[in-house]
Design an enzyme around this catalytic site. Structure first.
Site, PDB file in Angstrom:
ATOM      1  N   ASP A   1       6.128   0.661  -5.152  1.00  0.00           N
ATOM      2  CA  ASP A   1       5.071  -0.214  -5.749  1.00  0.00           C
ATOM      3  C   ASP A   1       5.078   0.250  -7.288  1.00  0.00           C
ATOM      4  OD1 ASP A   1       2.585  -1.366  -6.629  1.00  0.00           O
ATOM      5  OD2 ASP A   1       2.155  -1.658  -4.394  1.00  0.00           O
TER       6      ASP A   1
ATOM      7  N   HIS B   1       8.188  -1.081  -8.913  1.00  0.00           N
ATOM      8  CA  HIS B   1       7.432  -2.303  -9.548  1.00  0.00           C
ATOM      9  C   HIS B   1       7.245  -2.151 -10.900  1.00  0.00           C
ATOM     10  CE1 HIS B   1       6.099  -4.153  -5.298  1.00  0.00           C
ATOM     11  NE2 HIS B   1       7.431  -3.681  -5.356  1.00  0.00           N
TER      12      HIS B   1
END
Length: 464
Positions: free
Chosen positions: A270, A293
């Protein structure tokens, strides 16, 4: 003459016995029985025992500090036995001594249940991690009637350093594979149901904190989180989780200010770093992120909430093989403001969305989110010296601002982004985005609107 010799021998024998006795007491560890009764919060302060002798084999340079080795309080360190109580006893004792060190020694693996280490403590406390710390292995091993949302929590601490060359192993794989996690259900679905997973390390309502030198891997959820903290210094961390591990943000801050994050490597499933509502004066530099991310401000404004973020700088960093580069993400319906943000001197290596400003963020299990009239107001964002390559599946710049609350004062200077595959340059995407091109960009951002919009949400800005 004989009497003198006999007296001399007796005198030296007594002196030798006395020295040995004192020497033995100096290096004798106190016996501490192991307790099995657990509580979630550290015991109230009690009279502190003397610091245990330094068994760190030279790993800590502060020789004058009182050292509280968890082995001296009954920890086994075999990775199987429950060492929670020993850690809490060592903490409670060290908490009452100036410049104390809680030592987690090298060559040992300690299994600890969900625990809250509470303050306030005396100044200069050091949590020195040289060995390995791990939680119970997966949700089925988690104690019943104990929160599954957190593992190690440090509450109301002022002036602590967590440091060392050790490892915090979150053992997250069984948590990631719960059917409630994204794409982990039957045929790649996401199944509704209880889905609580623990944050590995959380600091709450604390200040003057340093976290440095540690390795943290495979957290069930966020690896390191700060809530309602200030004066936080993070340096030289190595955070690792598989790229497909869900919601394993590396470092997350919320309602936290005066933060430096630097010289660290993070790759995970993430956000490398995520900045939540209520954060200001945050300096991020010399980071290597990815796969991940990217570095994100947000998501902000969820469930029509207020979010204020300002004075954020991200500089001298590399983002590679990631879904996003530098990102600001907000939900429809929120309010507040994001302002005075600088992304400078950032290298992109095969990043899908190197520059993304998304005011239509919707992470709602594939359900659409309704467009709403209010939004977090985004202004005064500088993108400077951002260069590298992008994944051609998405445009290199996406500036998707709210229909009703446009973004303003977006500045681009020395931005050069080339496709990682092929020769085709994909045009940036803009919607209701106003700003200024200080230099020629690659690709050109012709879609950026000049000047200022006719109306600005001054009331929402005032609330920040």
């Amino acid at each position: 003459m004989d009497f003198t010799k006999i007296f001399f021998l007796i005198f030296h024998f007594i002196l030798f016995s006395f020295v040995c006795s004192v020497h033995g007491r100096l290096y004798d560890y106190p016996y501490v029985p192991r307790f099995r009764a657990l509580s979630q919060i550290s015991l109230p302060p009690s009279p502190a025992p003397e610091g245990a002798p330094n068994t760190n084999n030279g790993k800590n340079s502060n020789d004058s500090a009182a050292i509280f080795n968890v082995l001296s309080y009954g920890a086994v360190g075999d990775g199987v036995n429950d060492d929670t109580q020993a850690f809490k006893m060592a903490w409670d004792a060290a908490c009452q001594v100036d410049s104390a060190i809680v030592l987690v020694p090298y060559h040992y693996s300690f299994m600890i249940q969900s625990t809250i280490f509470t303050g306030p403590c005396k100044s200069g406390l050091v949590f020195q991690i040289e060995g390995t710390i791990m939680p119970p292995d997966g949700p089925d091993s988690w104690p019943k009637n104990v929160s599954k949302r957190q593992w190690l929590v440090f509450y109301r601490i002022d002036g602590m350093s967590m440091q060392g060359g050790g490892l915090l192993d979150g053992k997250g794989e069984k948590w990631w594979n719960l059917p409630c996690k994204p794409h982990k259900g039957i045929n790649g679905t996401t199944v509704a149901g209880p889905c609580d997973s623990p944050v590995a390390i959380r600091f709450f309502m604390s200040s003057n904190l340093t976290v440095q030198g540690l390795k943290i891997k495979n957290s069930p959820l966020f690896h390191l989180r700060f809530d309602s903290c200030h004066d936080v210094h993070i340096d030289s961390l190595y955070i690792k989780a598989p790229s497909q591990s869900p919601n394993t943000d590396g470092i997350h801050i919320e309602n936290t200010n005066d933060v430096t994050i630097q010289n660290s490597i993070i790759y995970n499933g993430d956000d490398c770093i995520s900045i939540g509502a209520g954060c200001f004066n945050v300096d991020i530099r010399n980071m290597t992120c990815g796969p991940s991310h990217g570095i994100s401000i947000g998501s902000l404004g969820i469930r029509n909430s207020r979010a204020c973020v300002s004075n954020i700088t991200v500089t001298d960093s590399t983002i590679k093989h990631s879904d996003n580069g530098v990102r600001i993400k907000t939900w429809q319906g929120g309010f507040g403001a994001v302002s005075k943000v600088t992304f400078n001197n950032i290298k992109m290596e095969n990043v899908r969305n190197p520059i993304i400003l998304d005011q239509y963020y919707c992470n709602n299990n594939n359900k659409s989110c309704a467009n709403q009239t209010s939004a977090v107001y985004i202004s005064d964002v500088i993108y400077s010296n951002i260069k590298g390559t992008y994944d051609v599946r998405s445009p290199p710049m996406r500036l998707a601002c709210s229909d009703s609350v446009p973004c303003t004062n977006l500045t681009f200077v020395d931005v050069e982004l080339y496709p990682a595959q092929g020769q085709k340059i994909i045009e940036p995407y803009c919607w209701n985005a106003y700003g200024d091109l200080r230099s020629f960009t690659i690709p050109p951002v012709f879609c950026l609107l000049e000047g200022k919009p006719q109306s600005l949400p001054s009331n929402d800005v005032g609330q920040c």
